[in-house]
Write a protein that holds these residues in place. Structure first.
Motif, mmCIF file in Angstrom:
data_model
loop_
_atom_site.group_PDB
_atom_site.id
_atom_site.type_symbol
_atom_site.label_atom_id
_atom_site.label_comp_id
_atom_site.label_asym_id
_atom_site.label_seq_id
_atom_site.Cartn_x
_atom_site.Cartn_y
_atom_site.Cartn_z
ATOM 1 N N GLN A 1 40.590 38.030 43.362
ATOM 2 C CA GLN A 1 40.240 38.184 41.955
ATOM 3 C C GLN A 1 40.272 36.820 41.279
ATOM 4 O O GLN A 1 41.199 36.047 41.469
ATOM 5 C CB GLN A 1 41.227 39.128 41.275
ATOM 6 C CG GLN A 1 40.848 39.471 39.858
ATOM 7 C CD GLN A 1 41.759 40.550 39.281
ATOM 8 O OE1 GLN A 1 42.612 41.083 39.975
ATOM 9 N NE2 GLN A 1 41.573 40.850 38.016
ATOM 10 N N ARG A 3 40.551 34.311 38.089
ATOM 11 C CA ARG A 3 41.132 34.213 36.744
ATOM 12 C C ARG A 3 40.816 32.832 36.203
ATOM 13 O O ARG A 3 40.939 31.835 36.915
ATOM 14 C CB ARG A 3 42.638 34.441 36.785
ATOM 15 C CG ARG A 3 43.314 34.412 35.422
ATOM 16 C CD ARG A 3 44.760 34.892 35.509
ATOM 17 N NE ARG A 3 45.454 34.756 34.226
ATOM 18 C CZ ARG A 3 46.252 33.750 33.917
ATOM 19 N NH1 ARG A 3 46.469 32.787 34.807
ATOM 20 N NH2 ARG A 3 46.833 33.687 32.746
ATOM 21 N N SER A 25 41.453 30.357 39.341
ATOM 22 C CA SER A 25 42.288 30.765 40.471
ATOM 23 C C SER A 25 41.387 31.252 41.598
ATOM 24 O O SER A 25 40.203 31.501 41.400
ATOM 25 C CB SER A 25 43.228 31.888 40.046
ATOM 26 O OG SER A 25 42.475 33.017 39.669
#
Length: 116
Positions: A1, A3, A25
């Motif tokens: 995921q 970020r 990230s």
């Protein structure tokens, strides 16, 4: 995921400069395109600049062309927006956006205020 976290905003006088950063990230930063957008009070969010995955191709809104420069450092997972010759009309919250597998991921934004 993925970020995204923006930083570098602040208060600057007209004619001044700021450099915004967007830290991403995840280990796939180098595989997707990135954009900067901004939203002024009472206005729609608008496109500012875009950069492809490698940094070899960039695109700018007419309102910032020649004054802003978008760049990226894939080794550090960082996206930048160098803003020169700032004008009061550049005042806005600036957001970075990643397009990951056709999904848009947004940061929380950083405030830029340009005083006249």
């Amino acid at each position: 995921q993925v970020r995204l976290v923006e930083s570098g905003g602040g208060l600057v006088q007209a004619g001044g400069s700021l450099r915004l950063s967007c830290a991403a990230s995840g280990r796939t930063f180098s595989s997707y395109a990135m954009d900067w957008y901004r939203q002024a009070p009472g206005k729609e969010r608008e496109f500012v600049a875009a950069i492809n995955w490698s940094g070899s191709s960039t695109y700018y809104a007419d309102s910032v062309k020649g004054r802003f420069t978008i760049s990226r450092d894939n080794a550090k997972n960082l996206l930048y927006l160098q803003m020169n010759s700032l004008k009061p009309e550049d005042t806005a919250v600036y957001y970075c956006k990643a397009t990951v597998n056709a999904n848009n991921v947004w940061g929380q934004g950083t405030q830029v205020t340009v005083s006249s």
